[in-house]
Design an enzyme around this catalytic site. Structure first.
Site, PDB file in Angstrom:
ATOM      1  N   LYS A 120       0.839  -1.213   0.000  1.00 27.86           N
ATOM      2  CA  LYS A 120       0.000   0.000   0.000  1.00 27.86           C
ATOM      3  C   LYS A 120       0.871   1.259   0.000  1.00 27.86           C
ATOM      4  CE  LYS A 120      -0.172  -0.210   5.052  1.00 27.86           C
ATOM      5  NZ  LYS A 120      -0.973  -0.648   6.219  1.00 27.86           N
ATOM      6  N   ARG A 176      -9.967  -0.172  15.790  1.00 27.48           N
ATOM      7  CA  ARG A 176      -9.908   0.642  14.572  1.00 27.48           C
ATOM      8  C   ARG A 176     -10.889   0.015  13.600  1.00 27.48           C
ATOM      9  NH1 ARG A 176      -4.188   1.352  11.464  1.00 27.48           N
ATOM     10  NH2 ARG A 176      -4.953  -0.509  10.418  1.00 27.48           N
ATOM     11  N   HIS A 204      -5.965  -7.371  13.142  1.00 29.19           N
ATOM     12  CA  HIS A 204      -4.745  -6.556  13.121  1.00 29.19           C
ATOM     13  C   HIS A 204      -4.380  -6.177  14.551  1.00 29.19           C
ATOM     14  CE1 HIS A 204      -1.741  -4.184  11.099  1.00 29.19           C
ATOM     15  NE2 HIS A 204      -2.338  -3.016  11.214  1.00 29.19           N
ATOM     16  N   ARG A 220       1.446 -10.901   7.267  1.00 27.37           N
ATOM     17  CA  ARG A 220       1.264  -9.692   6.440  1.00 27.37           C
ATOM     18  C   ARG A 220       2.320  -8.628   6.715  1.00 27.37           C
ATOM     19  NH1 ARG A 220      -3.781  -9.644   8.960  1.00 27.37           N
ATOM     20  NH2 ARG A 220      -3.151  -7.693   9.922  1.00 27.37           N
ATOM     21  N   TYR A 242      15.918  29.587   8.345  1.00 23.68           N
ATOM     22  CA  TYR A 242      14.776  30.335   8.888  1.00 23.68           C
ATOM     23  C   TYR A 242      14.733  30.319  10.411  1.00 23.68           C
ATOM     24  CZ  TYR A 242      12.645  30.252   4.201  1.00 23.68           C
ATOM     25  OH  TYR A 242      12.372  30.405   2.876  1.00 23.68           O
ATOM     26  N   CYS A 257      13.919  23.403   5.439  1.00 26.20           N
ATOM     27  CA  CYS A 257      13.022  24.262   4.656  1.00 26.20           C
ATOM     28  C   CYS A 257      12.298  23.416   3.608  1.00 26.20           C
ATOM     29  CB  CYS A 257      13.817  25.367   3.970  1.00 26.20           C
ATOM     30  SG  CYS A 257      14.960  26.222   5.091  1.00 26.20           S
ATOM     31  N   ASP A 302      12.729  23.177   0.379  1.00 26.34           N
ATOM     32  CA  ASP A 302      13.550  22.607  -0.693  1.00 26.34           C
ATOM     33  C   ASP A 302      14.971  22.280  -0.260  1.00 26.34           C
ATOM     34  OD1 ASP A 302      11.409  23.444  -2.467  1.00 26.34           O
ATOM     35  OD2 ASP A 302      12.212  25.458  -2.165  1.00 26.34           O
TER      36      ASP A 302
HETATM   37  C1  LIG Z   1      -0.226  -1.641   6.843  1.00 26.04           C
HETATM   38  C2  LIG Z   1      -0.792  -2.919   7.314  1.00 26.04           C
HETATM   39  C3  LIG Z   1       0.005  -4.060   7.472  1.00 26.04           C
HETATM   40  C4  LIG Z   1       1.506  -4.017   7.396  1.00 26.04           C
HETATM   41  O1  LIG Z   1       1.964  -3.495   8.620  1.00 26.04           O
HETATM   42  P1  LIG Z   1       3.519  -3.372   8.927  1.00 26.04           P
HETATM   43  O2  LIG Z   1       3.554  -2.944  10.342  1.00 26.04           O
HETATM   44  O3  LIG Z   1       4.049  -2.379   7.967  1.00 26.04           O
HETATM   45  O4  LIG Z   1       4.102  -4.713   8.718  1.00 26.04           O
HETATM   46  C5  LIG Z   1      -0.593  -5.255   7.755  1.00 26.04           C
HETATM   47  N1  LIG Z   1      -1.929  -5.328   7.898  1.00 26.04           N
HETATM   48  C6  LIG Z   1      -2.726  -4.244   7.801  1.00 26.04           C
HETATM   49  C7  LIG Z   1      -4.176  -4.378   8.016  1.00 26.04           C
HETATM   50  C8  LIG Z   1      -2.191  -2.998   7.531  1.00 26.04           C
HETATM   51  O5  LIG Z   1      -2.987  -1.932   7.439  1.00 26.04           O
END
Ligand SMILES: *Cc1c(COP(=O)(O)O)cnc(C)c1O
Length: 389
Positions: free
Chosen positions: A48, A146, A178, A234, A278, A325, A327
């Site tokens: 992603k 979540r 998750h 994952r 700055y 900054c 750039d």
């Molecule tokens: C982004 C994400 C992951 C990967 O998480 P990492 O901590 O980068 O390994 C796995 N599962 C879900 C649902 C996520 O949103």
């Protein structure tokens, strides 16, 4: 504009003012190492957010060649981008709003996630419209608080899914959840969430579902919580060679895939008492040499790392002097030698002596994830490694 090249840039010795060099072999090797670590279980490489800034299509190819049987993305658009680039393997997409173009996802063979019975019904009716079964993976909120269904909704979701299977509109291929705190190895919430997840899987089975893919572990848990591995893992950040752990450690050796480098725009000798950048938050305390690095927050270099972010220049570590900054930023290199055009590395591979994305995260009070994934489209990516050819 995003420039993507698979060769070294153009003629002569032209070097861009800055570039993110992406080592695709590192991604392949990290996937292979993680797969070995989890005993050959299925690996879903998470690509992603443009592959956490590394390029979604290139990262996906490298991950596949390292042994990822699955790809994971947040949004259906990202999955469709992978299909358009020719990826034909299993892909799971997991975050959507009502009205999502499920029809296209189903036709493209993308597996979808359902967080609620209402969402499941929307997916089922899209499947019914296109005359194909939607492959759906049900998401339990086992304690992250979540996305996903909390236990009361889970009962409705699994019942609706069982009915959808009987009606022929959907097939439940997986059940997943998750973790909230996998970046804190040994945290009791990991055990609690694993137990809640197992109870949810049991309930799904009792409702008549037969999920083939059961998964919970993101990078932190892949690295350090074997009880969370189930049938598939994952990992996201770890495949890019950045550890999720704040102390920079990793029980599996990982290779940094992104190196952010720039060429110095200017080097000059200045006197004591000069306010730099700055706000003059940095003032030279002696005669010294300052070097101008032509990347800034407009490229994704965090302004929060002002006066803290590390760089490697001619073999020596230095820090940002004063504000980052839009750039550019300045480095005070004391009496060290440097010339305009010299190579400066903001972050890359620790084994080469370079600062890491985690070092920048510490300098900016954030996480390595944000450092790499925010490097913007103004920075050209240059791909190196087998996968780049
Ligand atoms: C982004 C994400 C992951 C990967 O998480 P990492 O901590 O980068 O390994 C796995 N599962 C879900 C649902 C996520 O949103």
């Amino acid at each position: 504009m995003t420039t993507r090249s698979t060769e070294s840039p153009g003629s002569g010795d032209f070097r861009p003012r800055a570039e993110a060099v992406i080592d695709l072999d590192a991604i392949s090797a990290n996937v292979a190492a993680l797969r070995g670590h989890v005993g050959g279980r299925d690996v879903m490489a998470v690509v992603k957010a443009d592959g956490y800034g590394h390029g979604i299509v290139e990262s996906a190819r490298a991950a596949r060649s390292g042994g990822a049987s699955w790809l994971g993305v947040a949004f259906l658009d990202e999955a469709l981008q992978l299909r358009a680039a020719g990826d034909t393997g299993p892909i799971l997409s997991w975050l959507a709003v009502p009205g999502e173009r499920y029809d296209e996802g189903i036709t493209a063979g993308v597996e979808l996630s359902a967080y609620s019975s209402a969402q499941l019904l929307e997916i089922a009716s899209a499947a019914n419209r296109v005359g194909e079964r939607a492959a759906v993976q049900l998401k339990l909120d086992s304690g992250l608080g979540r996305g996903g269904a909390r236990p009361d909704e889970w009962t409705k979701l699994t019942a609706a899914a069982a009915k959808g299977q009987v009606d022929g509109d959907i097939e439940v291929t997986g059940v997943w959840s998750h973790l909230a705190r996998s970046d804190e190895p040994g945290h009791p919430s990991i055990t609690d969430q694993t137990a809640a997840f197992e109870a949810g899987v049991d309930e799904a089975r009792a409702a008549g579902l037969e999920p083939r893919h059961v998964h919970l572990a993101n990078s932190g848990a892949v690295l350090a919580a074997p009880q969370t591995w189930f049938t598939l893992v994952r990992p996201g950040i770890a495949i890019y060679g950045v550890t999720p752990f704040a102390d920079g450690s990793s029980p599996v050796p990982l290779k940094a895939a992104m190196t952010l480098r720039a060429a110095l725009a200017l080097v000059k000798r200045v006197g004591a008492g000069l306010g730099v950048s700055y706000g003059h938050t940095y003032v030279t305390d002696r005669e010294t040499t300052v070097a101008l690095v032509p990347v800034g927050y407009g490229d994704g270099v965090p302004r929060h790392a002002s006066s803290r972010g590390p760089v490697l220049l001619n073999g020596r570590r230095h820090r940002v002097a004063g504000r980052v900054c839009m750039d550019q930023f300045v480095v005070d290199i004391g009496d060290d030698e440097a010339r305009a055009g010299d190579d400066v590395v903001l972050f890359g591979e620790a084994a080469r002596g370079e600062p890491t994305a985690v070092d920048w995260a510490q300098a900016a009070d954030t996480i390595g994830y944000e450092i790499v994934s925010r490097i913007g489209a103004r920075v050209p990516r240059r791909y190196v490694g087998e996968g780049a050819r």
